[in-house]
Design a protein around this motif. Structure first.
Motif, PDB file in Angstrom:
ATOM      1  N   SER A  93       0.824  -1.245  -0.056  1.00  0.00           N
ATOM      2  CA  SER A  93       0.008  -0.028  -0.029  1.00  0.00           C
ATOM      3  C   SER A  93       0.898   1.414  -0.030  1.00  0.00           C
ATOM      4  O   SER A  93       0.459   2.212  -0.498  1.00  0.00           O
ATOM      5  CB  SER A  93      -0.850  -0.179   1.182  1.00  0.00           C
TER       6      SER A  93
ATOM      7  N   SER B 210       3.542   5.133  12.874  1.00  0.00           N
ATOM      8  CA  SER B 210       3.111   5.870  11.440  1.00  0.00           C
ATOM      9  C   SER B 210       4.598   6.731  11.365  1.00  0.00           C
ATOM     10  O   SER B 210       4.697   6.881  10.142  1.00  0.00           O
ATOM     11  CB  SER B 210       2.057   6.981  11.909  1.00  0.00           C
TER      12      SER B 210
ATOM     13  N   LEU C 172      -5.292   4.795   9.178  1.00  0.00           N
ATOM     14  CA  LEU C 172      -5.939   4.949   7.982  1.00  0.00           C
ATOM     15  C   LEU C 172      -5.231   6.030   7.304  1.00  0.00           C
ATOM     16  O   LEU C 172      -4.701   6.055   6.163  1.00  0.00           O
ATOM     17  CB  LEU C 172      -7.391   5.160   8.039  1.00  0.00           C
TER      18      LEU C 172
ATOM     19  N   GLY D   8      -2.700   8.547   8.115  1.00  0.00           N
ATOM     20  CA  GLY D   8      -1.376   8.734   8.433  1.00  0.00           C
ATOM     21  C   GLY D   8      -0.561   7.601   7.818  1.00  0.00           C
ATOM     22  O   GLY D   8       0.304   7.848   7.376  1.00  0.00           O
ATOM     23  N   PHE D   9      -0.697   6.314   8.261  1.00  0.00           N
ATOM     24  CA  PHE D   9      -0.072   5.178   8.007  1.00  0.00           C
ATOM     25  C   PHE D   9      -0.314   4.797   6.654  1.00  0.00           C
ATOM     26  O   PHE D   9       0.696   4.549   5.854  1.00  0.00           O
ATOM     27  CB  PHE D   9      -0.293   4.464   8.980  1.00  0.00           C
ATOM     28  N   ALA D  10      -1.555   4.110   6.407  1.00  0.00           N
ATOM     29  CA  ALA D  10      -1.685   3.595   5.133  1.00  0.00           C
ATOM     30  C   ALA D  10      -1.825   4.566   4.046  1.00  0.00           C
ATOM     31  O   ALA D  10      -1.145   4.404   2.915  1.00  0.00           O
ATOM     32  CB  ALA D  10      -3.028   2.730   5.269  1.00  0.00           C
ATOM     33  N   LEU D  11      -2.538   5.485   4.135  1.00  0.00           N
ATOM     34  CA  LEU D  11      -2.946   6.465   3.043  1.00  0.00           C
ATOM     35  C   LEU D  11      -1.841   7.772   2.820  1.00  0.00           C
ATOM     36  O   LEU D  11      -1.636   8.171   1.612  1.00  0.00           O
ATOM     37  CB  LEU D  11      -4.198   7.088   2.743  1.00  0.00           C
ATOM     38  N   LYS D  12      -1.365   8.088   3.936  1.00  0.00           N
ATOM     39  CA  LYS D  12      -0.203   9.274   4.026  1.00  0.00           C
ATOM     40  C   LYS D  12      -0.891  10.243   3.509  1.00  0.00           C
ATOM     41  O   LYS D  12      -0.110  11.141   3.027  1.00  0.00           O
ATOM     42  CB  LYS D  12       1.116   8.661   3.342  1.00  0.00           C
ATOM     43  N   TRP D  13      -1.853  10.602   3.955  1.00  0.00           N
ATOM     44  CA  TRP D  13      -2.740  11.825   3.357  1.00  0.00           C
ATOM     45  C   TRP D  13      -2.508  12.881   4.529  1.00  0.00           C
ATOM     46  O   TRP D  13      -2.520  14.287   4.058  1.00  0.00           O
ATOM     47  CB  TRP D  13      -4.025  11.769   3.203  1.00  0.00           C
ATOM     48  N   PHE D  14      -2.624  12.494   5.572  1.00  0.00           N
ATOM     49  CA  PHE D  14      -2.296  13.594   6.841  1.00  0.00           C
ATOM     50  C   PHE D  14      -0.958  13.447   7.574  1.00  0.00           C
ATOM     51  O   PHE D  14      -0.451  12.404   7.788  1.00  0.00           O
ATOM     52  CB  PHE D  14      -3.604  13.618   7.591  1.00  0.00           C
ATOM     53  N   PRO D  15      -0.525  14.483   8.175  1.00  0.00           N
ATOM     54  CA  PRO D  15       0.412  14.559   9.181  1.00  0.00           C
ATOM     55  C   PRO D  15       0.049  13.635  10.494  1.00  0.00           C
ATOM     56  O   PRO D  15      -0.941  13.702  10.708  1.00  0.00           O
ATOM     57  CB  PRO D  15       0.888  15.904   9.162  1.00  0.00           C
TER      58      PRO D  15
ATOM     59  N   GLU E  60       0.133   4.064  -2.863  1.00  0.00           N
ATOM     60  CA  GLU E  60      -0.682   5.046  -2.338  1.00  0.00           C
ATOM     61  C   GLU E  60       0.277   6.448  -2.582  1.00  0.00           C
ATOM     62  O   GLU E  60      -0.085   7.458  -2.043  1.00  0.00           O
ATOM     63  CB  GLU E  60      -1.252   5.255  -0.836  1.00  0.00           C
TER      64      GLU E  60
ATOM     65  N   LYS F  43       6.374   6.587   7.841  1.00  0.00           N
ATOM     66  CA  LYS F  43       6.712   7.858   6.963  1.00  0.00           C
ATOM     67  C   LYS F  43       8.057   8.208   6.974  1.00  0.00           C
ATOM     68  O   LYS F  43       8.374   9.431   6.373  1.00  0.00           O
ATOM     69  CB  LYS F  43       5.725   8.871   7.326  1.00  0.00           C
TER      70      LYS F  43
END
Lengths: 309, 567, 342
Positions: free
Chosen positions: B34, B278, C156, C158-165, B38, B282
């Motif tokens: 993923s 997380s 969801l 942050g980790f999987a989609l990385k959309w938000f900090p 993504e 990242k």
């Protein structure tokens, strides 16, 4: 209630015995009518059935649950964190205990907690709200609402910590602690409604005809506040259960290994998302309980509110 | 009206969708896949929303950054801080006279050399002459004296360790420090690593006149909470309390940096499992804290290019048995418990590499006796001992109350294991989850102390005698360090005498006798020596993972020795 | 005029409430287990250090005297030193409160729009699938504690989609705007730094949503039930009989009175978000007051506990006044009868 009164009036020339007899039948009739109103909505009946099943399951937990031992001192680390399968329908937790069995046992303390706390909290909370709302602007209002404010503004966890240090940790004391921090919410809710309702024409009408304050509070204003109260109660069942888990963190409330739904959710959060079943099933159990009570609440509302319109 | 009606519909839809996504999330996380899939939308999203970020990142791409999570609070005043985050920060911001090495000894640091008088009571240190504080002021012997006095007068932090048994600290000239002791002790030299040297001039400038320290006012305590007055390899750049401590490289430092030493070090104040995970995923975190659960480390290990470093520690997990309260005041009952407990199962619940404790102290300490035979599960022996216990016939009357620390949720596992093990020999255990505050309160008095308190205890220095003293000497009765309540004056003097013995072999022999006696009396249950687990990105050159760093708390994070080669 | 008098009176009452609260806090904080002086220096510090701190904090004097010292200092805005941060508690609050307010502000914004919106929808489409879906979503929202939402959102988005900090108020390389209000997003807006504003919104979105979830659910349920109730009222029937459009009935006659119970509860909810946010704040490493207060409780930092709770109490009092004003606006028959008793 009003129906019964008018019956009594019409039958004033009858003997005492006959009156009693009539009263009895009319009470039975009333019950029947209420049941009819309640059952008009099939969802309410479903709610009632769900709650009855849950209560029965909780009472007969040792007979119903697949692994009753798992609710007591038991460890089986070899079978820890197993995903749901045919042996363990809801999977096992970090200690290797069957989650389904623990949910069934956990419902005991959680249900008891929810019901007892609300029973302790709602009557005084609502009463104080009615009074201060009706006497809006007087010193009675000021005193009651300021005391309410004080209780509202002490953070729950702190109150709990203080309690935990004074009281012996058991279920009853934790119910007491939760009740003490809960009643102001009902006072505040009813207060807001009562301040508006006291300006309604039917309240003024009752005042003009010289009805007693008690009559105005309970017969005129209270029925019109029931709907939000019942809604809040059905939601609060869940919150009380969850707050209960917070108390067990500070040493009050249900102690391990005895299960409680709230604690299962709180502890399981560490295992998200990989072992999701540790959290999801206890949470679903609470959803079902809340849903059940809410549907019953809708039915009860129909029972009381139906006549007015 | 239409606005009111339509907006919520749209928002509701968004919310419903997000709820469903949320529920699916657990299943839809085969991590590495993923990530790559993504990535594309993530980039375009952030470009839209925060172009400033992107631009800034390009400009500073060359910067080497080391980010580590810690359990907060972080107190960077050398006279106040003494926990993990604080220690790790202090040794980067300040220099000490000597520096601990991986062998358990000390190396020259601010002091180039030192001599010890024949009676072992006077130490004379010669200081380096090329050391400057962060503001450019040269470091002199008077600063060392000032730092010592300040630590002693305030009395917090590591004062108890550094000032114990010291008579005087003086500066005969600008680059000589002389320290006199009451009596010779093996603990003095290693304890000096915790004397961090402050810039007297800067501290005086920032002192408030009003304060509890007489003419020293507040000793700049308030200012030093968020500023440093050190000469160390790093200096404070930003310190928003609660969030993080950001330190930058002190390019004028007298010492040598590792080739890829970080330009910036950021200690982040969180230990929340999802947050750490997380951040790692990242690539916004290089080294994790040590407080994650077993499951969390498993999850961290699955992230690409992240390894779990297993570092030795000076910590043992104690089941502190109350030796003064029925039924555990009878040695036979204590031994019965010691034989009934399943140590192998207990160890297997911890990270691979963890070992059962041998004797009453961690094996990593100098003077630990490896020859002791620890208790092993043996139900027959347990029952035999239990039969000799004077409470054997009325065990029901004396349930064993076990208190575990609510803030360490993992402890529940061992508590339950203990409970079911003891049930097998007929001993009833009542488990209570107790918040740390209550644990401290309960163990402060004998009457309120539980039968068993389960607590991790660390030694301050790598010396067996210090741990024996902190754990079993009468001086620690009434603190959470000792729920045993031994109150044994013969033991006390044996420990004191051993500590005053300067010859290593002779001292270790004395330690050994004490350790054997404690094990024989089964004063506690010793579960395992804790290993410190940290998730580390493989692009970090972390000397601690190769056992090249002192075990003293915090020294794993001396950033000047850590290499960061992360893109 | 009467409005100003009303507000003035309520503020006066609030002072008494806070005074009462201060006594409650004072007693509770001192019943809590543990010696604060010992907690702050650790088990290994010598006794004289503990004694000195106890003396500094007047802990050896009778409770009444302690309270007297505390109140007389507090009246001058001096809440004493925090044992954890070793700074003036007032400075700590100045630093952490704005972050809390910012979080609660956005949570309130989300909770009221989504919650009331969802409630209106459910009432409008009562007993249809929309209503039932709304019901289930609400219950899921109610039973799930906010920190679980926080965890799920991080996993969801942050980790999987990385959309938000995941942590903080701004990206590492975005310069913090000059402090005016302390609310980073507002400060950025005032100073015209639009990118910084977006960056801060981007950081606050997840924690604010996580905190709002419970309130959304509760607001939606209460709005729905009270609207459904009022729908059967005579005046609505009359309006219908007069041929007024359904949309207008909903908006003009039904919505306003139906919002009264929602707002009574939502107002308190938002005030309590400030104080219950500690887990969410610590998950997102948000430098808020709730987290500071929680730490203070864990270390029994007496001065910090008392001051923080007083701040939360003041927030409650303020929220109560605001709620009463809004209710009065929604129902003009309530005259804010402050003059009735005099």
């Amino acid at each position: 209630m009003e129906v019964q009164n008018s019956n009594m009036m019409k039958t004033s020339h009858l003997t005492r015995e006959q009156i009693k007899q009539l009263a009895r039948t009319s009470r039975r009739e009333e019950l029947g009518r209420n049941w009819y109103k309640f059952s008009r909505n099939p969802l309410s009946v479903i709610g009632l059935i769900v709650i009855i099943i849950i209560i029965l399951a909780a009472i007969f937990a040792p007979q119903v649950s697949p692994y009753p031992k798992h609710a007591g001192p038991f460890t089986d680390f070899a079978h820890a964190k197993i995903a749901p399968n045919s042996t363990y329908l809801f999977g096992t937790d970090q200690i290797g205990r069957d989650i389904l069995s623990r949910i069934i046992f956990g419902m005991r303390s959680s249900l008891l907690m929810g019901v007892v706390v609300l029973a302790l909290v709602v009557p005084p909370g609502v009463l104080l709200g009615l009074i201060s709302g009706y006497f809006n602007g007087t010193w009675i209002d000021t005193v009651i609402m300021r005391i309410t404010d004080i209780f509202l503004s002490v953070p729950a966890l702190m109150l709990a910590l203080a309690f935990a240090s004074v009281l012996k940790p058991n279920l009853w004391n934790s119910m007491l602690a939760v009740s003490l921090m809960w009643w102001p919410w009902y006072t505040r809710l009813v207060y807001g409604l009562a301040t508006t309702l006291r300006n309604e024409y039917f309240v003024s009408a009752a005042e003009v005809t010289g009805a007693s304050t008690a009559h105005i509070l309970f017969r005129e204003i209270l029925p019109n506040t029931l709907s939000p109260i019942l809604t809040k109660m059905s939601i609060d069942i869940a919150w009380v259960i969850i707050i209960g888990s917070m108390l067990s963190f500070v040493g009050l409330g249900v102690q391990p290994p005895e299960p409680s739904l709230g604690t299962m959710i709180a502890d399981g959060a560490d295992y998200l998302p990989d072992q999701w079943w540790i959290v999801v099933f206890p949470a679903l159990a609470i959803v079902v309980i809340v849903l059940g009570f809410n549907l019953i609440g809708d039915g009860v509302r129909d029972m009381f509110g139906g006549e007015e319109n | 009206m239409s606005k009111i009606n339509q907006k919520p519909l749209l928002l509701t839809l968004v919310m419903i969708i997000s709820l469903f996504l949320t529920q699916c999330a657990p299943k839809a996380t085969p991590v590495s896949q993923s990530t790559t899939e993504e990535n594309a939308p993530a980039v375009s999203e952030s470009q839209e929303e925060a172009p400033a970020t992107e631009a800034a990142q390009e400009g500073t791409a060359a910067k080497r950054v080391l980010r580590v999570t810690f359990s907060w609070p972080n107190r960077i005043d050398p006279a106040v801080g003494n926990d993990y985050a604080s220690s790790s920060s202090l040794l980067n911001l300040y220099d000490s006279l000597i520096f601990p090495n991986a062998q358990g000894g000390v190396d020259p640091w601010l002091a180039e050399s030192w001599t010890i008088s024949e009676d072992g009571k006077t130490y004379t240190f010669k200081l380096r002459q090329d050391v400057k504080f962060h503001d450019g002021t040269p470091l002199k012997a008077s600063d060392v004296v000032f730092s010592y006095d300040r630590l002693k007068n305030i009395g917090e932090g590591y004062a108890y360790l550094v000032t114990a048994g010291v008579v005087s600290v003086t500066a005969p000239d600008d680059y000589t420090v002389e320290i006199t002791l009451e009596a010779p002790t093996a603990l003095f030299l290693p304890s000096l690593t915790r004397l961090y040297v402050l810039n007297e001039k800067l501290v005086r400038e920032n002192t408030k006149a009003e304060g509890p320290y007489g003419e020293n006012g507040d000793y700049a305590k308030e200012w030093l909470q968020t500023n440093d007055a050190g000469s160390g390899a790093y200096k404070v750049k930003e310190f928003p309390l609660e969030q993080y401590l950001l330190m930058e490289k002190n390019t004028d430092w007298w010492g040598t940096f590792a080739a890829n030493a970080p330009d910036e070090v950021r200690f982040i104040g969180t230990t929340e499992a999802v947050t750490v995970r997380s951040l790692m995923e990242k690539k916004e975190l290089e080294i994790s804290d040590q407080w994650q659960s077993f499951e969390a480390y498993e999850a961290l290990e699955k992230i690409q290019d992240v390894d779990i470093a297993v570092l030795p520690s000076m910590t043992t997990f104690y089941y502190m048995v109350n030796n003064k309260k029925a039924p555990t005041d009878d040695v036979h009952c204590r031994r019965a418990m010691s034989y009934a407990f399943d140590y192998d199962a207990a160890v297997s619940l911890e990270w691979p590499g963890t070992k059962q404790t041998v004797g009453p102290i961690p094996a990593s300490l100098a003077g630990h006796d490896d020859s002791i035979v620890p208790y092993k599960r043996d139900l027959d022996k347990a029952k035999e001992e239990l039969a000799q216990c004077k409470y054997a016939s009325e065990l029901d009357k004396y349930p064993i109350e076990l208190h575990w620390v609510a803030e360490v949720p993992d402890e529940e596992k061992w508590a339950l294991l203990f409970q079911s093990n003891m049930a097998e020999i007929g001993m009833k255990v009542e488990i209570t989850k107790v918040p740390w505050l209550s644990m401290v309160e309960n163990t402060s008095k004998l009457e309120t102390s539980p039968s068993i308190a389960t607590i991790y205890v660390s030694s301050d220095l790598p010396e067996a005698g210090l741990m024996l003293k902190q754990k079993y000497h009468s001086s620690t009765n009434g603190t959470w360090q000792q729920n045993e309540w031994l109150q044994d004056s013969a033991l006390d003097s044996a420990i004191d005498e051993a500590l005053a013995t300067l010859d290593d072999a002779e001292r270790y022999a004395k330690y050994s006798a004490i350790q054997k006696q404690l094990v024989d009396n089964a004063v506690s249950l010793w579960l395992y020596d804790q290993v410190e687990k940290r998730a580390v990105r493989s692009c970090v050159d972390f000397p601690a993972a190769r056992n090249e760093t002192s075990m003293l708390m915090g020294y794993y994070f001396f950033a000047a020795n850590i290499g960061v080669n992360c893109p | 005029m009467s409005m100003i008098r009303f507000i003035f009176r309520r503020i006066l009452y609030s002072v008494f409430v806070l005074l009462g609260l201060s006594i409650v806090i004072f007693i509770i904080a001192r019943i809590m287990p543990g010696d604060p002086a010992r907690m702050s220096v650790g088990a290994r510090a010598p006794q004289w250090v503990v004694d000195r701190i106890r003396e500094q904090m007047h802990l050896n004097e009778p409770l009444v005297m302690q309270y007297f010292y505390w109140v007389s200092d507090a009246a001058q805005g001096d809440f004493g030193l925090s044992l954890i941060t070793q700074r003036q508690v007032t400075d700590d609050i100045k630093e952490f409160l704005p972050a809390s307010i910012e979080l609660a502000f956005y949570a309130a914004l989300i909770a009221s729009t989504l919650g009331i919106g969802l409630g209106i929808l459910s009432a409008r489409y009562k007993d249809t699938w929309v209503d039932n879906l709304g019901r289930i979503i609400s219950y899921a929202g109610v039973v799930t504690p906010s920190y679980i939402f926080a965890i799920l959102f991080i996993l969801l988005f942050g980790f999987a989609l990385k959309w938000f900090p995941v942590i903080g108020r701004l990206s590492d390389d975005v310069v913090t705007p000059r402090i005016i209000t302390g609310l980073v997003s507002i400060d950025a807006l005032i100073q015209g730094q639009f990118h910084t504003f977006l960056d801060s919104i981007w950081h606050i979105a997840l924690p604010a949503l996580a905190l709002a979830m419970g309130s959304i659910a509760q607001a939606a349920r209460i709005t729905r039930s009270s609207m459904a109730d009022n729908m059967n009222k005579d005046y609505i029937a009359a309006a219908r009989a007069l041929g007024i459009k359904e949309r207008e009935i909903m908006g003009r006659f039904l919505l306003k009175p139906s919002l009264i119970p929602t707002i009574s509860i939502l107002g308190l909810d938002i005030a309590s978000i400030l104080s219950v946010a500690f887990l969410v704040e610590s998950i997102f490493n948000w430098p808020g007051l709730a987290r500071y207060g929680m730490n203070a409780m864990l270390y029994k930092d007496l001065n910090a506990i008392s001051a923080v709770i007083l701040v939360f109490g003041a927030a409650f009092a303020l929220m109560n006044i605001i709620v009463d004003i809004i209710i009065a606006q929604l129902d003009p028959r309530i005259r804010l009868r402050s003059s009735r008793s005099d």
